[in-house]
Enzyme design. Structure first.
Site, short mmCIF file in Angstrom:
data_model
loop_
_atom_site.label_atom_id
_atom_site.label_comp_id
_atom_site.label_asym_id
_atom_site.label_seq_id
_atom_site.Cartn_x
_atom_site.Cartn_y
_atom_site.Cartn_z
N VAL A 186 -10.52 41.76 63.28
CA VAL A 186 -11.84 41.39 63.79
C VAL A 186 -11.92 41.39 65.32
CG1 VAL A 186 -11.44 38.88 63.73
CG2 VAL A 186 -13.75 39.78 63.45
N HIS B 289 -7.22 36.46 65.83
CA HIS B 289 -7.29 36.09 64.42
C HIS B 289 -6.18 36.89 63.73
CE1 HIS B 289 -8.53 35.14 60.43
NE2 HIS B 289 -8.96 36.36 60.15
N THR C 225 -9.03 37.45 49.92
CA THR C 225 -9.69 36.17 50.20
C THR C 225 -11.19 36.39 50.11
OG1 THR C 225 -9.70 36.61 52.58
CG2 THR C 225 -7.84 35.34 51.71
#
Length: 313
Positions: A121, A174, A225
């Site tokens: 990201v 991240h 996820t």
């Protein structure tokens, strides 16, 4: 408020689910290259409405032009992370996908707030910002919002305190170079270090490792996820819609000179979110060790971006 979601994979559907169950927004349009997948998900969600206390309007599409009236667009399109893969392993394929989407969105809807969710990201947020013509405050990545939530929950479980009274943040990439901002961690009015935690160094190591490895363990067990990232992004969207001015650790360019860190590197720092998108970046004080970790995280991301920069021009 019209919310667009690009990508009907696990994460995109997770966001749509969360928005529906929490009653966020008035209209949701789900874009997917294969329209049948988007239609199936939207029909399934539509059947939930009679059971809920909201009245969201749903649409499925395989044409980005149908997002022209969206106020907020979450981009989740891309190949998914497989067991054993790092988020960076996804870069080459997802770069092409995101570049095409952002260029098209600029022509279709240049005023919408874009939330980048596709991994990695931080790199893809920087790519999107550099490609897009829209104001920089209108593009940011979901960053370490979920990691920070996991961090507070893990601390709360250990010391038996409600996570809502814990102010704590995971910052940086991240990914594998993210780290806890221990120096800014508070339990109510107290600094964490003043909370008399036994074996404090071991406590910190255990918590940090648990947070960093959590997503990998979930992917190892179920392959993806979905739920938690969906709710995390839904809460970001809610903060924008209601102009809540809440603080989230989203991925943004640092912009101000920060030692040796390039100002255009995107990584997660605490930011105030409201109806204008990124309304304030909270450049916090930190320890020398934490600044060194932030620098290392930024250098890692900058090196990777430099390798693919030519493809974004």
């Amino acid at each position: 408020m019209h919310i667009g979601i690009i990508g009907a994979g696990n994460v995109g559907v997770g966001i749509a689910d969360a928005l529906t169950y929490l009653g966020i927004g008035k209209k949701i349009t789900l874009f997917n290259r294969h329209i049948d997948k988007a239609l199936g998900e939207i029909w399934d969600l539509s059947d939930c409405i009679p059971l809920l206390e909201n009245n969201i309007e749903f649409h499925a599409t395989d044409d980005l032009k149908d997002l022209k009236d969206c106020n907020i667009i979450a981009i989740t399109a891309g190949i998914k992370q497989k067991p054993g893969q790092s988020r960076m392993d996804l870069l080459n394929e997802n770069l092409k996908i995101i570049k095409n989407i952002v260029e098209n969105l600029d022509e279709i809807n240049e005023k919408a707030i874009i939330i980048m969710v596709t991994n990695p990201v931080d790199i893809l947020t920087r790519v999107a910002i550099n490609i897009s013509k829209r104001d920089k405050n209108l593009i940011f990545g979901s960053g370490t919002v979920l990691d920070s939530i996991r961090f507070r929950e893990a601390i709360g479980e250990k010391i038996d305190i409600n996570r809502k009274n814990i102010h704590a943040y995971i910052i940086g990439e991240h990914g594998d170079s993210e780290f806890p901002l221990w120096s800014a961690t508070h339990i109510g009015p107290l600094k964490l270090e003043d909370f008399n935690i036994k074996n404090f160094d071991n406590f910190k190591k255990e918590i940090a490792l648990r947070v960093k490895k959590r997503a990998y363990k979930i992917i190892e067990k179920k392959g993806f996820t979905k739920q938690a990232i969906g709710v995390s992004v839904a809460n970001i969207i809610k903060s924008i819609i209601l102009d809540e001015k809440k603080i989230f650790t989203v991925s943004v360019p640092i912009e101000k000179s920060c030692g040796c860190i390039r100002k255009d590197v995107c990584l997660s720092i605490p930011c105030v979110l409201g109806e204008k998108g990124i309304e304030k970046k909270l450049l916090m004080e930190c320890s020398e060790l934490e600044f060194e970790l932030l620098k290392q995280s930024a250098e890692k991301l900058d090196k990777i971006y430099a390798e693919i920069a030519k493809e974004t021009e």
